[in-house]
Motif scaffolding. Structure first.
Motif, mmCIF file in Angstrom:
data_model
loop_
_atom_site.group_PDB
_atom_site.id
_atom_site.type_symbol
_atom_site.label_atom_id
_atom_site.label_comp_id
_atom_site.label_asym_id
_atom_site.label_seq_id
_atom_site.Cartn_x
_atom_site.Cartn_y
_atom_site.Cartn_z
ATOM 1 N N LYS A 1 -10.824 -14.924 -5.920
ATOM 2 C CA LYS A 1 -10.771 -13.982 -4.796
ATOM 3 C C LYS A 1 -9.347 -13.428 -4.774
ATOM 4 N N ALA A 2 -9.166 -12.292 -4.079
ATOM 5 C CA ALA A 2 -7.805 -11.740 -3.998
ATOM 6 C C ALA A 2 -7.597 -11.089 -2.643
ATOM 7 N N ALA A 3 -6.326 -11.025 -2.227
ATOM 8 C CA ALA A 3 -6.009 -10.323 -0.983
ATOM 9 C C ALA A 3 -6.059 -8.818 -1.223
ATOM 10 N N ALA A 4 -5.746 -8.388 -2.450
ATOM 11 C CA ALA A 4 -5.796 -6.970 -2.812
ATOM 12 C C ALA A 4 -5.659 -6.850 -4.325
ATOM 13 N N VAL A 5 -6.181 -5.755 -4.867
ATOM 14 C CA VAL A 5 -5.912 -5.403 -6.268
ATOM 15 C C VAL A 5 -4.993 -4.184 -6.232
ATOM 16 N N LEU A 6 -3.816 -4.314 -6.828
ATOM 17 C CA LEU A 6 -2.883 -3.178 -6.884
ATOM 18 C C LEU A 6 -3.031 -2.493 -8.234
ATOM 19 N N LYS A 7 -3.034 -1.152 -8.196
ATOM 20 C CA LYS A 7 -3.083 -0.400 -9.458
ATOM 21 C C LYS A 7 -1.943 0.601 -9.474
ATOM 22 N N PRO A 8 -0.733 0.123 -9.761
ATOM 23 C CA PRO A 8 0.407 1.031 -9.774
ATOM 24 C C PRO A 8 0.274 2.058 -10.891
ATOM 25 N N ALA A 9 0.919 3.221 -10.692
ATOM 26 C CA ALA A 9 0.790 4.304 -11.669
ATOM 27 C C ALA A 9 2.064 4.485 -12.488
ATOM 28 N N SER A 10 3.129 3.728 -12.194
ATOM 29 C CA SER A 10 4.380 3.901 -12.945
ATOM 30 C C SER A 10 5.173 2.596 -12.924
ATOM 31 N N VAL A 11 6.163 2.531 -13.824
ATOM 32 C CA VAL A 11 7.010 1.332 -13.857
ATOM 33 C C VAL A 11 7.783 1.198 -12.546
ATOM 34 N N LYS B 1 0.834 -1.199 0.000
ATOM 35 C CA LYS B 1 0.000 0.000 0.000
ATOM 36 C C LYS B 1 0.874 1.257 0.000
ATOM 37 N N ALA B 2 1.968 1.207 0.761
ATOM 38 C CA ALA B 2 2.855 2.374 0.826
ATOM 39 C C ALA B 2 3.463 2.656 -0.553
ATOM 40 N N ILE B 3 3.649 1.614 -1.351
ATOM 41 C CA ILE B 3 4.246 1.800 -2.692
ATOM 42 C C ILE B 3 3.245 2.415 -3.671
ATOM 43 N N VAL B 4 2.040 1.893 -3.699
ATOM 44 C CA VAL B 4 1.094 2.344 -4.737
ATOM 45 C C VAL B 4 0.149 3.441 -4.253
ATOM 46 N N GLY B 5 0.162 3.733 -2.962
ATOM 47 C CA GLY B 5 -0.694 4.810 -2.436
ATOM 48 C C GLY B 5 -2.152 4.386 -2.325
ATOM 49 N N LEU C 1 -2.963 -2.969 -14.688
ATOM 50 C CA LEU C 1 -2.183 -1.904 -15.340
ATOM 51 C C LEU C 1 -3.061 -0.707 -15.693
ATOM 52 N N ALA C 2 -4.317 -0.709 -15.227
ATOM 53 C CA ALA C 2 -5.302 0.283 -15.703
ATOM 54 C C ALA C 2 -4.858 1.731 -15.530
ATOM 55 N N ARG C 3 -4.076 2.021 -14.478
ATOM 56 C CA ARG C 3 -3.677 3.425 -14.276
ATOM 57 C C ARG C 3 -2.451 3.814 -15.091
ATOM 58 N N MET C 4 -1.803 2.828 -15.698
ATOM 59 C CA MET C 4 -0.655 3.160 -16.561
ATOM 60 C C MET C 4 -1.180 3.308 -17.982
ATOM 61 N N ASN C 5 -1.760 4.459 -18.273
ATOM 62 C CA ASN C 5 -2.480 4.601 -19.547
ATOM 63 C C ASN C 5 -2.040 5.828 -20.345
ATOM 64 N N ARG C 6 -0.728 6.109 -20.314
ATOM 65 C CA ARG C 6 -0.210 7.259 -21.067
ATOM 66 C C ARG C 6 0.350 6.829 -22.415
ATOM 67 N N VAL C 7 0.054 7.652 -23.421
ATOM 68 C CA VAL C 7 0.790 7.512 -24.678
ATOM 69 C C VAL C 7 2.103 8.228 -24.426
ATOM 70 N N ARG C 8 3.227 7.527 -24.517
ATOM 71 C CA ARG C 8 4.502 8.154 -24.136
ATOM 72 C C ARG C 8 5.110 8.982 -25.263
ATOM 73 N N ALA C 9 5.075 8.465 -26.478
ATOM 74 C CA ALA C 9 5.714 9.188 -27.588
ATOM 75 C C ALA C 9 5.222 8.652 -28.919
ATOM 76 N N ILE C 10 5.261 9.523 -29.916
ATOM 77 C CA ILE C 10 4.966 9.062 -31.277
ATOM 78 C C ILE C 10 6.063 9.610 -32.183
ATOM 79 N N ASP C 11 6.597 8.764 -33.044
ATOM 80 C CA ASP C 11 7.691 9.167 -33.924
ATOM 81 C C ASP C 11 7.266 8.818 -35.350
ATOM 82 N N THR C 12 6.833 9.844 -36.105
ATOM 83 C CA THR C 12 6.270 9.547 -37.429
ATOM 84 C C THR C 12 7.357 9.270 -38.459
ATOM 85 N N GLU C 13 8.623 9.567 -38.121
ATOM 86 C CA GLU C 13 9.690 9.204 -39.065
ATOM 87 C C GLU C 13 10.123 7.760 -38.869
#
Ligand code: FAD
Ligand code: ZN
Length: 487
Positions: free
Chosen positions: A57-67, A28-32, A110-122
């Motif tokens: 069933k699960a003990a917890a569902v973690l939703k980290p926001a970063s690698v 919990k301290a890691i993912v807030g 991984l639901a909270r890790m939902n950023r498009v990081r970069a696009i390189d059209t070349e």
């Protein structure tokens, strides 16, 4: 024996432990607060898959926001010996993303890790977090006037991480390949929390083993995919879509080869639709209608795309259908005259999976055989299941151009759903037996998960199983990643 010890049932000795309150606090301290879910109602959607074949069933569902958070959480889980079930959009069809019934596993979404990081059209690449939905990745490509061609009916909710972890197929494999063919680089958190940054975007790199491919189709058992570099393609400037009636599956395959020959690799979709599928859609989808005036036993949805407007696609599609008519392979056809009509054809195809639910129980098979054996497979399997269960309604549909058919069986009209579904294994044994005789695969695109784990182990060669287990042992020696799935 330590009271936390739970099982040693995988393929080598593993010690999965029950999480202690202290370990859960560390996670919990890691993912807030936002990333730590333990309330019953909030966890519920992560504990069952859509067909409700698997519920855990699960003990917890973690939703980290970063690698960094994924890595730190895996370090704790690894040290404590906790089982971790990676989860993307939870659209998987073989139970790989669902925890077991012990209530001791941790779901890592991984639901909270939902950023498009970069696009390189070349370089023609798109770099995304693993939790970006497939639809959002397609949209990001479109905004940059490019195409990301992976396309599945679940694209609104499935995630890139899940697509790669299952090596998803879909409706454009014919032209662009499976998910594994669309990836240039990966970022993966290993079982022990180490991060492999392989986000190179290189199209050529022969420096040793191609590690990225290990994780395609590994279904969360070898590492947690946190980011990917995806291949982009020129956005098609012209599209032609047709819905054609064909007398039988053999004619459909012959028509594919005619279309292929005339269109020179521009056939992007070639999907089989049985008459019963059209009837199900017309009965259960609001506003859907029969695309052609007279009923036909089989149909194909054909799409051709080209990079330029001058490619002459309308003429090519017409020529392919005319040649099909001439040879008796096509009895009637409609070419979409508007975007709305194209959308109607696609809606019909994409509803085929859902409408089967409206018709009672459905026993699924996701199989492949060489394209040349497709007609023989469908005929043989249809006779075999009908002989065993008179009145059963086969609904074989899908990616015939890839030799992959969803040979689903709807219950006989008026039959008892539970009694029908109780025959799942019996029907699987018949159909999979025929698949194996024809040199096919019993899981063409949906993976192994829990559903086919035992069958895979019983049918792959000892050498193949030994190699798979050696890889699992090397990358996850404690067996913490998705135990009980695949191997
Ligand atoms: P999930 O269901 O969440 O997970 C699937 C597996 O991947 C699990 O084993 C999970 O542990 C693992 N996983 C998920 N994310 C990660 C990650 N980041 N790192 C490591 N492991 C991970 N599939 C096809 O191939 N072709 C189709 O045409 C197709 N059509 C479909 C149509 C419908 C209507 C539905 C409901 C499903 C369909 N599917 C199809 C199946 C499914 O959508 C795909 O398998 C999809 O790729 C799963 O993605 P997901 O994000 O939902 O993964
Ligand atoms: Zn499919």
């Amino acid at each position: 024996m330590d009271p936390g010890f739970r099982r040693d049932d995988i393929c080598f000795f593993v010690q999965i432990m029950k999480p202690t309150p202290e370990t859960l606090q560390r996670l919990k301290a890691i993912v807030g607060d936002k990333g730590f879910v333990v309330g019953e109602a909030d966890m519920a959607p992560h504990l069952v898959e859509r067909r409700e074949l698997y519920r855990g069933k699960a003990a917890a569902v973690l939703k980290p926001a970063s690698v960094e958070e994924v890595s730190a959480a895996m370090k704790v889980a690894h040290e404590a010996g906790l089982a971790v079930v990676p989860q993307g959009g939870n659209t998987g069809l073989v139970g790989g993303q669902v925890p077991d019934g012990s209530g001791e596993e941790i779901v890592l979404s991984l639901a909270r890790m939902n950023r498009v990081r970069a696009i390189d059209t070349e370089n023609n690449t798109l770099t995304v977090d693993a939790g970006v939905t497939l639809a959002a990745a397609q949209e990001a490509a479109r905004e940059a006037d490019r195409l990301f061609p992976l396309s599945l009916a679940s694209e609104g909710s499935c995630q890139i991480g899940g697509n790669l972890a299952t090596n998803a197929g879909g409706t454009q494999v014919l032209r662009y390949g499976n998910a594994r063919d669309l990836v240039l680089g990966l970022e993966v958190v290993l079982a022990n929390g180490d991060v492999w940054n392989g986000l190179t975007g290189l199209r050529k790199d022969n420096t040793g083993y191609d590690l990225r491919h290990l994780f395609m189709g590994s279904e969360g058992t070898l590492g947690i995919i946190t980011g990917a570099v995806l291949k982009l393609f020129p956005r098609p400037q012209s599209v032609e879509t047709a819905f054609a009636a064909v007398p039988d599956v053999e004619a459909a395959v012959k028509l594919l080869r005619i279309a292929d020959g005339l269109a020179g690799g521009q056939v992007s979709t070639f999907e089989l639709v049985p008459r019963i599928g059209v009837e199900f859609v017309v009965a259960h989808v609001e506003g859907a209608s029969d695309p052609l005036p007279d009923p036909s036993p089989w149909y194909v949805l054909i799409e051709m795309t080209a990079g330029t407007k001058a490619a002459g696609l309308p003429e090519t599609m017409e020529a392919a259908l005319a040649e099909g008519l001439e040879q008796g392979l096509v009895s009637d056809a409609a070419i979409a005259q508007s975007e709305a009509q194209r959308a109607d054809f696609w809606r019909l195809r994409e509803s085929l999976s859902d409408v089967q639910r409206e018709e009672g129980g459905s026993i699924k098979h996701d199989v492949s055989v060489p394209v040349s054996r497709m007609a023989d497979f469908i005929a043989t399997a249809t006779s075999a299941v009908s002989a065993r269960l008179p009145g059963v309604r086969p609904v074989p549909f899908g990616h015939i151009g890839d030799g992959n058919v969803h040979f689903n069986l709807s219950q006989p009209v008026g039959a008892d759903k539970a009694a029908f579904l109780a025959r799942w294994d019996e029907m699987n044994a018949i159909v999979h037996g025929i698949v194996r005789e024809m040199g096919g695969s019993i899981s063409a695109e949906h993976g192994v998960g829990q559903l086919k784990r035992d069958e895979i182990a019983a049918t792959k060669s000892p050498v193949e199983m030994a190699m798979m287990r050696a890889l699992k042992q090397a990358l996850d020696p404690k067996g913490v990643l998705n135990p009980g799935k695949v191997v």
